[in-house]
Design a protein around this motif. Structure first.
Motif, PDB file in Angstrom:
ATOM      1  N   UNK A 121       1.595   3.133   4.925  1.00 23.98           N
ATOM      2  CA  UNK A 121       0.419   3.587   3.480  1.00 23.98           C
ATOM      3  C   UNK A 121      -0.882   3.560   3.917  1.00 23.98           C
ATOM      4  N   UNK A 122      -1.472   3.529   5.549  1.00 21.75           N
ATOM      5  CA  UNK A 122      -2.265   4.586   5.536  1.00 21.75           C
ATOM      6  C   UNK A 122      -3.518   4.324   6.565  1.00 21.75           C
ATOM      7  N   UNK A 123      -2.566   2.522   6.641  1.00 23.05           N
ATOM      8  CA  UNK A 123      -3.727   1.085   7.263  1.00 23.05           C
ATOM      9  C   UNK A 123      -3.609   1.778   8.230  1.00 23.05           C
ATOM     10  N   UNK A 124      -3.196   1.850   9.464  1.00 24.85           N
ATOM     11  CA  UNK A 124      -3.752   2.286  11.344  1.00 24.85           C
ATOM     12  C   UNK A 124      -4.866   3.182  10.750  1.00 24.85           C
ATOM     13  N   UNK A 125      -5.166   4.350  10.024  1.00 22.41           N
ATOM     14  CA  UNK A 125      -6.310   5.343  10.208  1.00 22.41           C
ATOM     15  C   UNK A 125      -6.898   4.626   9.554  1.00 22.41           C
ATOM     16  N   UNK A 126      -7.244   3.711   8.617  1.00 29.45           N
ATOM     17  CA  UNK A 126      -7.979   2.907   7.842  1.00 29.45           C
ATOM     18  C   UNK A 126      -8.685   2.111   8.847  1.00 29.45           C
ATOM     19  N   UNK A 127      -7.802   1.099   9.485  1.00 29.37           N
ATOM     20  CA  UNK A 127      -8.832  -0.126  10.197  1.00 29.37           C
ATOM     21  C   UNK A 127      -9.261   0.369  11.856  1.00 29.37           C
ATOM     22  N   UNK A 128      -8.512   2.185  12.069  1.00 32.78           N
ATOM     23  CA  UNK A 128      -9.132   2.492  12.918  1.00 32.78           C
ATOM     24  C   UNK A 128     -10.201   3.896  12.985  1.00 32.78           C
ATOM     25  N   UNK A 129     -10.391   3.176  11.714  1.00 34.43           N
ATOM     26  CA  UNK A 129     -11.716   4.381  11.210  1.00 34.43           C
ATOM     27  C   UNK A 129     -11.926   5.885  11.681  1.00 34.43           C
ATOM     28  N   UNK A 130     -10.148   6.554  11.020  1.00 32.62           N
ATOM     29  CA  UNK A 130     -10.046   8.117  10.739  1.00 32.62           C
ATOM     30  C   UNK A 130      -9.761   7.237   8.733  1.00 32.62           C
ATOM     31  N   UNK A 131     -10.291   7.958   8.730  1.00 30.09           N
ATOM     32  CA  UNK A 131     -10.722   7.692   7.241  1.00 30.09           C
ATOM     33  C   UNK A 131      -9.807   9.435   6.904  1.00 30.09           C
ATOM     34  N   UNK A 132      -9.966  10.497   7.212  1.00 29.53           N
ATOM     35  CA  UNK A 132      -8.994  11.673   6.306  1.00 29.53           C
ATOM     36  C   UNK A 132      -7.900  11.120   6.768  1.00 29.53           C
ATOM     37  N   UNK A 133      -7.413  10.757   7.765  1.00 27.42           N
ATOM     38  CA  UNK A 133      -5.430  10.287   7.601  1.00 27.42           C
ATOM     39  C   UNK A 133      -5.317   9.102   6.864  1.00 27.42           C
ATOM     40  N   UNK A 134      -6.490   8.260   6.624  1.00 26.63           N
ATOM     41  CA  UNK A 134      -5.997   6.669   5.786  1.00 26.63           C
ATOM     42  C   UNK A 134      -5.832   7.652   4.328  1.00 26.63           C
ATOM     43  N   UNK A 135      -6.982   8.193   4.083  1.00 27.68           N
ATOM     44  CA  UNK A 135      -6.795   9.558   2.969  1.00 27.68           C
ATOM     45  C   UNK A 135      -5.562  10.109   2.751  1.00 27.68           C
ATOM     46  N   UNK A 136      -5.448  10.716   3.526  1.00 30.36           N
ATOM     47  CA  UNK A 136      -4.436  11.863   2.996  1.00 30.36           C
ATOM     48  C   UNK A 136      -2.629  11.078   3.106  1.00 30.36           C
ATOM     49  N   UNK A 137      -2.774   9.719   3.595  1.00 29.38           N
ATOM     50  CA  UNK A 137      -1.035   9.395   3.547  1.00 29.38           C
ATOM     51  C   UNK A 137      -1.436   8.495   2.239  1.00 29.38           C
ATOM     52  N   UNK A 138      -3.523   7.978   1.893  1.00 31.39           N
ATOM     53  CA  UNK A 138      -2.610   7.301   0.701  1.00 31.39           C
ATOM     54  C   UNK A 138      -2.645   7.964  -1.298  1.00 31.39           C
ATOM     55  N   UNK A 139      -2.553   9.737  -0.658  1.00 30.12           N
ATOM     56  CA  UNK A 139      -3.118  10.503  -1.081  1.00 30.12           C
ATOM     57  C   UNK A 139      -1.195  10.447  -1.536  1.00 30.12           C
ATOM     58  N   UNK A 140      -0.994  10.774  -0.629  1.00 34.32           N
ATOM     59  CA  UNK A 140       0.513  10.847  -0.126  1.00 34.32           C
ATOM     60  C   UNK A 140       1.404   9.400  -1.053  1.00 34.32           C
ATOM     61  N   UNK A 141       1.431   8.381  -0.661  1.00 28.04           N
ATOM     62  CA  UNK A 141       1.713   7.051  -1.705  1.00 28.04           C
ATOM     63  C   UNK A 141       1.432   7.039  -2.673  1.00 28.04           C
ATOM     64  N   UNK A 142       0.119   7.796  -3.250  1.00 25.48           N
ATOM     65  CA  UNK A 142      -0.696   7.204  -4.752  1.00 25.48           C
ATOM     66  C   UNK A 142       1.169   8.503  -5.649  1.00 25.48           C
ATOM     67  N   UNK A 143       1.155   9.911  -5.065  1.00 29.38           N
ATOM     68  CA  UNK A 143       1.519  10.129  -5.795  1.00 29.38           C
ATOM     69  C   UNK A 143       2.993   9.795  -5.788  1.00 29.38           C
ATOM     70  N   UNK A 144       3.992   9.314  -4.713  1.00 27.16           N
ATOM     71  CA  UNK A 144       5.049   9.159  -4.700  1.00 27.16           C
ATOM     72  C   UNK A 144       5.758   8.133  -5.748  1.00 27.16           C
ATOM     73  N   UNK A 145       4.300   6.950  -5.664  1.00 27.97           N
ATOM     74  CA  UNK A 145       4.893   5.489  -6.739  1.00 27.97           C
ATOM     75  C   UNK A 145       4.264   5.292  -7.755  1.00 27.97           C
ATOM     76  N   UNK A 146       3.183   6.406  -8.131  1.00 25.57           N
ATOM     77  CA  UNK A 146       2.196   6.159  -9.379  1.00 25.57           C
ATOM     78  C   UNK A 146       3.188   6.271 -10.793  1.00 25.57           C
ATOM     79  N   UNK A 147       4.620   6.817 -10.330  1.00 25.76           N
ATOM     80  CA  UNK A 147       4.809   6.790 -11.937  1.00 25.76           C
ATOM     81  C   UNK A 147       6.098   5.566 -12.066  1.00 25.76           C
ATOM     82  N   UNK A 148       5.912   4.186 -11.179  1.00 22.44           N
ATOM     83  CA  UNK A 148       6.823   3.328 -11.575  1.00 22.44           C
ATOM     84  C   UNK A 148       6.357   2.201 -12.085  1.00 22.44           C
TER      85      UNK A 148
END
Lengths: 474, 263
Positions: free
Chosen positions: B64-91
């Protein structure tokens, strides 16, 4: 005050190895947290949550328009005979106080608890100038004697046991050792009485400043605040610029939420509103009253991501509920303010590079945010500071490399599947027959006090791909 | 599930495949379940199926990107959040057997995309349909009976993110209360952090370990046969400390394992 926040890791290790301190921290435990919970229940949970909303709104309104409220405060205070001074830095605070001492021929200053004075290292400055500072808050009195910094913002000597205090008093008061807390307190009271009567200057903090009346509001439990602000000829209140509130009505709202959040009291034993020096018809009070409004980094927070931190009313609830604070105590944080609020304020005021561990020294459990009377999103602020550390390259390369590898792989499902497949097999092997790893390479911190349970050997994605097709699992 | 039984509560005693389903649920397995305890993923699937849902497991999901988010790595968190949203938003629903990962999606994605209105809207839409497993079973599926069985005493650890970000408190207890063999023995300070805190557990091993020890002492004081919880991080931390302190018998179980049984 000297900044030792860079040494959090080492300070914390020392605190954990300090058996008497651990004993004290265990007894401190969840006591104040339980008192707050009882006070909240007694007030009515919904009503108390409403009070928090109202308090938060007042503080946001002030911080959003700080210059106007400060100017209003200055005008009203000046009109009532208080001299308002502005201090841009801690050095300015000391310079102002020393100038006041010179002007009024001060030899001895009695003090009510002021964290701003700790920030500025005022006691050292006074001593160097030949003025004797005497702390009169019992906790501050103890730690001044022990030459130690405070370890909690409302209970500065919480790290001292009764026995510590008994030994300290016997040695410093040169009297027979007392064992009873009541007797120890009476002895301190006796000693302090002399100082109260002989001091030329009283120095206090301010819990709030009231803009509409130019008043200083003090919330105390020991009565020393009253003595400090009324007995000597001169009273100086030192306070951060963020402490202003618009009206007495606002003060009343905040004073409902502050003692309940801090100690679970409905109201503190003493609540003083000090407006100007003694008038001709007044029986007592100081002849001269000064308020020093201190910036020392605060305006740097305005308009930025950390602005909400200026709402803080210094109740200490965040540290009382913080599992990390309760485990290592306040000294580990290395500056004036410990616990979650300190982990935000210290980097903000003394520099992120001087407090690298503090934003990291939290499990982000959210207990602080859940109790903050003015709803400061402390975990979010800590995350924000972590982000700044990353952006400024202030994290170790090993951590950045690890995160970089994880982020690279997690964006590439095929690579991720392959790496995790190898990883879980490796760890499974390391776990041996007992299925646990006693020493984790690259994660030695984890296995200092814990085993790492080993993975089962195959990932969910492998097993799911291999499941019999077209059947329900149940 | 009987096709006539379309009103909640759901009867789960019938083992025949569902003729009609109540809807489709996408399971976000979470990286720790995937790596460490795959059985929990299958337990979650059994529970959701027993509640009458068709369960889809998007194959390319990772984290989900939480390790990046909580470690202060916004770009990594953002990339993984986009990936997850794309994969799950149809449901229709996304269910997560973790309060921490569900909290990331529900509460923090909006901060991740605070400056990007297009992604913010997609994140907000997904957040509203994302549920922690027990919260989904109680408040959406209204599951009245669970397939698992457990004989013994259980103490429940409230994981921080589930509790304070998502309000997961009564849901797991309500589900455990449906199991006749379970005796719930609450531990003191059950809402206190176990000391995991993601990378905190490695960076501050001594503090983290001391918190885990306090938690284990609370668990031990109940004498319960098992400590049950809803997050893998806490599970690994608590199990690791229990074993290190010489407790070989107290079981450490994810709530899904207890409720689903047979895993």
């Amino acid at each position: 005050m000297q900044v030792r926040a860079m040494h959090f890791q080492r300070n914390a290790a020392r605190a954990l190895a300090d058996a008497p301190l651990q004993d004290i921290l265990r007894r401190f435990g969840t006591g104040l947290a339980e008192k707050r919970a009882k006070a909240r229940l007694a007030y009515g949970i919904d009503a108390f949550e409403g009070l928090r909303d109202a308090a938060a709104a007042i503080r946001r309104r002030v911080v959003g328009n700080l210059d106007s409220w400060l100017e209003r405060f200055e005008a009203e205070a000046t009109r009532r005979g208080t001299v308002v001074l502005w201090a841009e830095s801690s050095e300015d605070v000391c310079a102002h106080v020393l100038e006041i001492c010179r002007r009024h021929g001060v030899k001895k200053a009695i003090k009510s608890k002021s964290m701003l004075s700790e920030e500025a290292g005022l006691n050292e400055a006074l001593e160097a100038a030949g003025v004797q500072p005497v702390e009169t808050d019992l906790g501050e009195y103890i730690i001044q004697m022990a030459k130690e910094p405070p370890s909690h913002i409302i209970a500065p000597a919480i790290h001292k046991s009764k026995e510590d205090v008994a030994a300290l008093f016997a040695e410093q008061h040169r009297r027979p050792r007392l064992e009873d807390i009541g007797q120890l307190t009476r002895e301190a009271r006796l000693m302090l009485r002399e100082h109260f009567l002989s001091a030329d200057l009283g120095i206090s903090g301010a819990n709030f400043l009231v803009a509409e009346t130019g008043s200083v509001a003090l919330v105390t439990n020991e009565g020393n605040g009253r003595m400090v602000t009324t007995l000597p000829r001169v009273h100086v209140a030192i306070t951060g610029i963020e402490k202003v509130v618009p009206t007495l009505e606002d003060l009343s709202t905040l004073n409902r939420v502050l003692p309940r959040s801090a100690t679970g009291q409905e109201i503190s034993n003493y609540f003083s509103i000090l407006t100007g020096p003694k008038a001709p018809q007044d029986a007592d009070g100081p002849e001269h009253m000064y308020v020093i409004l201190v910036d020392a980094g605060r305006t740097g927070l305005l308009g930025g991501e950390m602005e909400s931190m200026l709402s803080c009313i210094r109740c200490g609830a965040c540290m009382n509920h913080c599992p990390v604070y309760r485990t290592v105590g306040g000294h580990a944080y290395g500056w004036v303010y410990p616990g979650p609020m300190g982990s935000v304020l210290t980097p903000a005021y003394v520099g992120l590079e001087n407090a690298l561990d503090l934003p990291q020294a939290a499990t982000l459990c959210g207990a602080c945010e859940a109790v903050c009377p003015v709803r400061i999103p402390l975990p979010e602020l800590l995350r924000g500071l972590r982000e700044k550390q990353t952006e400024r390259g202030l994290r170790p390369w090993t951590e950045r490399a690890g995160l970089g590898l994880w982020a690279w792989a997690a964006r590439r499902p095929a690579a991720y599947a392959l790496l995790s497949k190898i990883g879980v097999r490796l760890l499974r092997t390391m776990g041996g027959t007992r299925g646990r790893i006693g020493r984790l390479p690259l994660g030695a911190g984890w296995t200092l006090m814990r085993d790492m349970p080993a993975p089962e050997g195959r990932t969910f994605r492998e097993l799911y791909a291999a499941r019999p097709q077209g059947t329900r699992l149940s | 599930m009987r096709s006539t039984d379309n009103a909640a509560p759901v009867d789960t005693t019938d083992d025949t495949p569902a003729l009609s389903v109540r809807g489709r649920v996408a399971l976000m397995v979470t990286c720790l379940v995937d790596l460490m305890r795959p059985g929990i993923g299958f337990a979650a699937i059994r529970l959701l199926e027993s509640a009458g849902y068709e369960v889809v497991v998007p194959a390319a999901q990772t984290c989900c990107g939480q390790p990046g988010w909580n470690s202060g790595d916004r770009p990594a968190a953002r990339a993984l959040a986009q990936k997850l949203i794309t994969e799950f938003e149809a449901y229709e629903h996304v269910v997560v057997p973790s309060g921490s990962c569900a909290g990331m999606i529900r509460m923090h994605y909006r901060d991740v995309f605070a400056d990007d209105s297009a992604w913010l809207a997609r994140a907000a839409a997904l957040a509203g349909r994302t549920h922690e497993l027990t919260d989904f079973l109680v408040n959406v599926a209204r599951l009245a009976r669970v397939p698992g069985s457990f004989q013994g005493s259980i103490t429940y650890h409230d994981s921080c993110a589930g509790l304070r970000e998502l309000g997961v408190k009564t849901q797991p207890r309500a589900l455990l209360a449906t199991m006749p063999g379970v005796e719930l023995k609450e531990m003191p300070d059950c809402e206190e952090c176990c000391g995991f805190g993601g990378t905190f557990s490695v960076k501050f091993g001594e503090i983290s370990g001391a918190l885990a020890e306090a938690k284990c002492a609370s668990i031990a004081s109940t004498g319960a046969n098992a400590v049950v919880l809803g997050d893998l991080g806490c599970m690994l931390s608590i199990e690791g400390r229990l074993r290190r302190r010489g407790d070989e018998t107290t079981q450490v179980l994810h709530i899904a394992q207890v409720l689903a049984g047979g895993g």
